[in-house]
Enzyme design. Structure first.
Site, PDB file in Angstrom:
ATOM      1  CB  CYS A  19      -0.874   0.065   1.234  1.00 26.45           C
ATOM      2  SG  CYS A  19      -1.861  -1.457   1.440  1.00 26.45           S
ATOM      3  CB  CYS A 317      10.007  -5.646  -3.604  1.00 28.86           C
ATOM      4  SG  CYS A 317       8.896  -6.029  -4.969  1.00 28.86           S
ATOM      5  CB  SER A 364       2.773  -1.101 -17.564  1.00 29.56           C
ATOM      6  OG  SER A 364       2.174  -1.742 -18.680  1.00 29.56           O
ATOM      7  CG  ASP A 426       3.353  -4.485 -20.779  1.00 28.69           C
ATOM      8  OD1 ASP A 426       3.598  -3.516 -20.038  1.00 28.69           O
ATOM      9  OD2 ASP A 426       2.247  -5.065 -20.783  1.00 28.69           O
ATOM     10  CG  ASP A 427       5.274  -3.556 -16.503  1.00 29.39           C
ATOM     11  OD1 ASP A 427       4.396  -4.020 -17.257  1.00 29.39           O
ATOM     12  OD2 ASP A 427       5.049  -3.231 -15.327  1.00 29.39           O
ATOM     13  CB  CYS A 463       4.435 -11.834  -4.395  1.00 29.26           C
ATOM     14  SG  CYS A 463       5.079 -10.680  -3.169  1.00 29.26           S
ATOM     15  CB  CYS A 514      12.776  -9.922  -2.823  1.00 31.06           C
ATOM     16  SG  CYS A 514      11.560 -11.265  -2.997  1.00 31.06           S
ATOM     17  CB  CYS A 517       7.470 -13.113  -8.209  1.00 28.54           C
ATOM     18  SG  CYS A 517       8.326 -11.567  -8.506  1.00 28.54           S
TER      19      CYS A 517
HETATM   20 FE1  SF4 Z   1       8.652  -8.271  -5.043  1.00 32.39          FE
HETATM   21 FE2  SF4 Z   1       8.416 -10.538  -6.447  1.00 32.39          FE
HETATM   22 FE3  SF4 Z   1       9.719 -10.507  -4.101  1.00 32.39          FE
HETATM   23 FE4  SF4 Z   1       7.071 -10.181  -4.160  1.00 32.39          FE
HETATM   24  S1  SF4 Z   1       8.216 -12.025  -4.733  1.00 32.39           S
HETATM   25  S2  SF4 Z   1       8.538  -9.018  -2.922  1.00 32.39           S
HETATM   26  S3  SF4 Z   1       6.824  -8.987  -6.064  1.00 32.39           S
HETATM   27  S4  SF4 Z   1      10.304  -9.432  -6.011  1.00 32.39           S
END
Ligand code: SF4
Length: 542
Positions: A19, A317, A364, A426-427, A463, A514, A517
């Protein structure tokens, strides 16, 4: 008659995050500044919004479903501003819920739905501000009031008004309001434990367990109750808590979500999810809240302490750079637009193709398409244009009608496409359904060749840290090869940016992002969250 469905259904191909958070300590007009801070961060959540203010002794909140501009009007802002200026009013505002502490010492709520139940209150015995200040800077004199705010998109708890934040509660330590960006993976364990012990929960959100932990005797007897509470949390949290006499802002030890400190010309400090909020209110960027830190804003200025050492491997992230954050923001030390353009350049190096035009998928893909065009030398043309007047709801319950809604939202310029070889940038692709409709539209408009380039690797894993990626089975890349995805989308060629390419465009140590995903390399095991052990094993500092 058909039932309205919300845009999140129509845009099921688009990832959502919860958020955006914001906080400011001191007058004048903390409510209006918070409103602007939320407005600037509207992209981080469109389901609900809320602001909570303090007049130095008590808290009052207004929350509601919808965009910031729908939840707040002049009257609700003025009511909050008067309260924060030591002239409390307890009027109901338009289109939302107002929660305030009445003369009988109980929380009173007003509003259409989802208001907080009453809660008993005893005289305030506020937790201390902690014992490890590392930095202080005197702020301008204030009347002792401040405000926090929140934009929400639900990834845990559902889209209902009782989950709108800031959550305002009363407990033995006084009053507290909380605004949370991220997702806790051990919240369900704590919730079950508390419910078995007889605790009542007012929301279905993971955030509420933080308040129950804070109110528990073990934390209230600690030297620093806020720090003791945070040491029990596992997962992603950038938090802003408002107490009557201060704001406490904290970031999880892994640093999943951004959180920054800013300073206004008059000396007041603010905290926000993204630097774009600082730009909008005219605040100067001070620094990020480091993973494991708590920042206190009060009449004495700003002070910082730690509740934990940073995790050995951070987990910024990387999807904030790929998709979520505002292009003008600086996230994890880098400007988002610059990173996205670099991703596009790298994409052009990895997957060159001879075309007439480079075309972004709006909105995007714009930044990456600009980078792709610059690197490839082919002209950048916008042949797919968004219809800016498609609202947030649309009455279309069937798949065919949903496809029509996608065509309504994005229109193809036939004259620019017909007979051309196009590379579309696209992203990301999540489910692939929206992308498939767009590729069909380009083909129907007469495109000779369609080459699709995606500025991140295939998303194959869910995620658990604050992004609502679909269940694994609904991710198009989960069980399909790149060739199968290409055939499903009906394009002539398809390339996803490699992981190496993605990580080559960000500045920090590669292991500190991270990428779960894409890679499935989860920093924490969501299937085996832990609770109390965190306080002793992972958090070695105390
Ligand atoms: Fe970000 Fe993907 Fe990790 Fe979730 S899993 S925090 S979207 S990098």
């Amino acid at each position: 008659m058909t039932d309205p469905i919300s845009l999140p259904v129509l845009r099921s191909d688009t990832p959502k995050e919860k958020c955006g958070v914001f906080g400011i300590w001191g007058g004048p007009e903390p409510t209006v500044i918070t409103y602007l801070g939320l407005y600037a961060q509207q992209h981080r959540g469109q389901e609900s919004a809320g602001i909570c203010v303090t007049n130095g002794k008590r808290l009052q909140a207004h929350t509601g479903m919808g965009l910031v501009a729908e939840v707040f009007d002049q009257r609700t802002l003025s009511d909050l501003e008067r309260f924060a200026s030591n002239s409390p009013t307890h009027k109901e505002g338009a289109g939302g819920n107002v929660h305030s502490l009445g003369a009988d010492g109980r929380v009173h709520s007003s509003g259409a739905v989802g208001s907080l139940p009453s809660a008993s209150v005893t005289p305030s015995t506020q937790p201390t501000n902690g014992t490890h200040p590392t930095h202080t800077s005197p702020a301008r004199p204030t009347s002792g009031h401040g405000a926090i705010g929140h934009n929400r998109y639900s990834t845990a708890g559902g889209s209902v008004s009782c989950n709108a934040q800031p959550l305002l509660e009363s407990f033995v330590g006084g009053q507290v309001a909380i605004a949370h960006n991220g997702n806790l993976i051990n919240a369900d364990l704590y919730r079950a434990r508390f419910e078995q012990a007889g605790h009542l929960f007012h929301t279905t959100s993971d955030t509420e367990v933080i308040i129950h932990l804070l109110a528990s005797p073990a934390q209230q007897m600690a030297v620093d109750p806020v720090a003791a509470t945070l040491r029990h949390l596992q997962g992603a949290f950038s938090l802003v808590l408002l107490f009557p006499d201060r704001i406490e802002a904290a970031r999880d030890p892994w640093g999943w979500r951004p959180l920054v400190i800013g300073k206004l010309d008059d000396g007041r400090f603010v905290v926000a999810s993204e630097t774009v909020a600082l730009d909008v209110i005219g605040a100067e960027f001070v620094r990020e809240v480091e993973p494991g830190e708590i920042v206190t804003l009060n009449d004495a200025g700003l002070s910082i302490r730690r509740f934990s050492e940073p995790a050995p491997r951070l987990a910024h992230c990387i999807f904030e750079h790929v998709y979520f954050a505002n292009p003008s923001s600086n996230v994890f030390g880098q400007n988002v637009q610059m990173v996205r353009e670099a991703l596009g350049e790298r994409l052009a190096i990895e997957a060159p193709v001879d075309v007439d035009y480079v075309m972004p998928m709006p909105d995007s893909g714009r930044s990456a398409a600009a980078g792709y065009a610059r690197q490839s030398g082919f002209p950048y043309r916008e042949g797919i244009v968004p219809n800016r007047y498609v609202g947030r709801t649309f009455i279309k319950p069937t798949q065919a009608e949903r496809s029509a809604a996608v065509r309504l939202k994005l229109n193809v310029i036939r004259e620019m496409v017909k007979g051309r070889r196009i590379v579309v940038v696209d992203d990301s692709i999540v489910r692939g359904t929206t992308t498939q409709v767009k590729m069909n539209q380009l083909r129907e408009a007469g495109a000779k060749e369609i080459h699709l380039r995606i500025s991140c690797p295939p998303i194959r894993h869910p995620c658990y840290f604050g992004v609502d990626f679909a269940h694994r089975d609904q991710l198009i890349a989960h069980n399909k090869t790149e060739d199968e995805i290409r055939d499903f989308l009906g394009v002539d060629s398809l390339h996803f940016l490699s992981m190496e390419g993605l990580l080559s465009c960000v500045n920090r140590h590669k292991q500190d992002y991270c990428t779960a995903c894409y890679s499935g390399d989860y920093r924490l095991d969501p299937a085996h969250p832990i609770t109390d052990e965190l306080a002793t094993s992972q958090m070695t500092m105390f």
